[in-house]
Design an enzyme around this catalytic site. Structure first.
Site, short mmCIF file in Angstrom:
data_model
loop_
_atom_site.label_atom_id
_atom_site.label_comp_id
_atom_site.label_asym_id
_atom_site.label_seq_id
_atom_site.Cartn_x
_atom_site.Cartn_y
_atom_site.Cartn_z
CB SER A 72 -1.20 0.36 0.98
OG SER A 72 -1.85 0.74 1.67
CE1 TYR B 154 -3.28 -2.24 5.61
CE2 TYR B 154 -3.00 0.69 4.95
CZ TYR B 154 -2.45 -1.28 4.25
OH TYR B 154 -3.11 -1.68 3.44
#
Length: 248
Positions: free
Chosen positions: A145, A158
């Site tokens: 990501s 994350y």
């Protein structure tokens, strides 16, 4: 054009919905048999039936929480028992938990995010990458990501996990090369299930930060996934592809 994955076997985690679903369908259309893994077996079964009906390819649904090493081992064994080989592994399963502040992130929350985004891909890559190398080749694709490079305050664990995943890709490329290639797709904002919770102003803001002035649709993952899964990327390993619409 021929089918670039004809005769291949692919494993996709987080494969029953979102980007995983798109990759499963694309791989099957490209001639591959597919192993569809996610925590919800019924969703995997439904997609497996759809794959076979649409493409004629074999599809094996497997329930797997990649954050549990034993379940990773069960997934690998199921794939090899059914097909005898795995040519492509896509570590797509991921998750991020919302939290009000960093000091309120519990140990359980932190561990869950790390387990799904980093520990699982490590274990599956170790299990399957070793067999790929022994068999003479294969491709591992890790789905990262933009948070790995642009960590936001509301996604710090994350972001850290995804940054670790990108480092893992490089290490695995050198561990299992020359036969096994390992690459990363660093995804920007995509219109998948998680995006349903985005307010309109967030969607507009994310689109504004891209050069293409839009967020990605699920089908936008297909070209990059097929590139890394197939021989089209035969001289590409340890690489990270920014698939983010020119996000900044």
């Amino acid at each position: 054009m021929g089918k670039p994955l004809s005769g291949k076997v692919t494993v996709v985690t987080g494969g029953s919905r979102g980007l995983g679903r798109e990759m499963v369908l694309a791989f099957a259309e490209a001639g591959a048999d597919v192993v569809i893994a996610s925590r919800k077996l019924d969703a995997c079964v439904a997609l497996a039936e759809e794959v076979t009906k649409k493409t004629g390819q074999r599809a094996l649904p497997v329930a797997c929480n990649v954050g549990e090493w034993e379940q990773c081992e069960n997934l690998a064994e199921a794939a090899y028992e059914e097909f005898g080989v795995v040519d492509v592994l896509v570590n797509n399963a991921g998750m991020s938990l919302l939290y009000p502040s960093l000091e309120q992130v519990s140990e359980a929350m932190f561990d869950k995010v790390m387990a799904t985004n980093l520990k699982g891909p490590f274990r599956l890559s170790a299990l399957i990458g070793t067999r790929m190398a022994a068999a003479g080749g294969g491709s591992i694709v890790n789905i990262s990501s933009i948070e790995a490079a642009h960590p936001e305050p509301l996604a710090v664990p994350y972001a850290a996990a995804k940054a670790g995943l990108e480092a893992l890709s490089v290490g695995l490329a050198h561990t299992y090369g020359p036969g096994v290639r390992v690459n990363t797709i660093r995804c920007g904002p995509f219109d998948t299930d998680i995006a349903k919770a985005w307010p309109p102003e967030l969607r507009a803001e994310l689109a504004r930060h891209t050069a293409l002035k839009r967020i990605g649709g699920p089908a936008d993952i297909v070209g990059a996934a097929l590139f890394f899964a197939s021989d089209a990327s035969a001289y590409c390993t340890g690489a990270t592809l920014a698939l983010d619409g020119g996000f900044r």
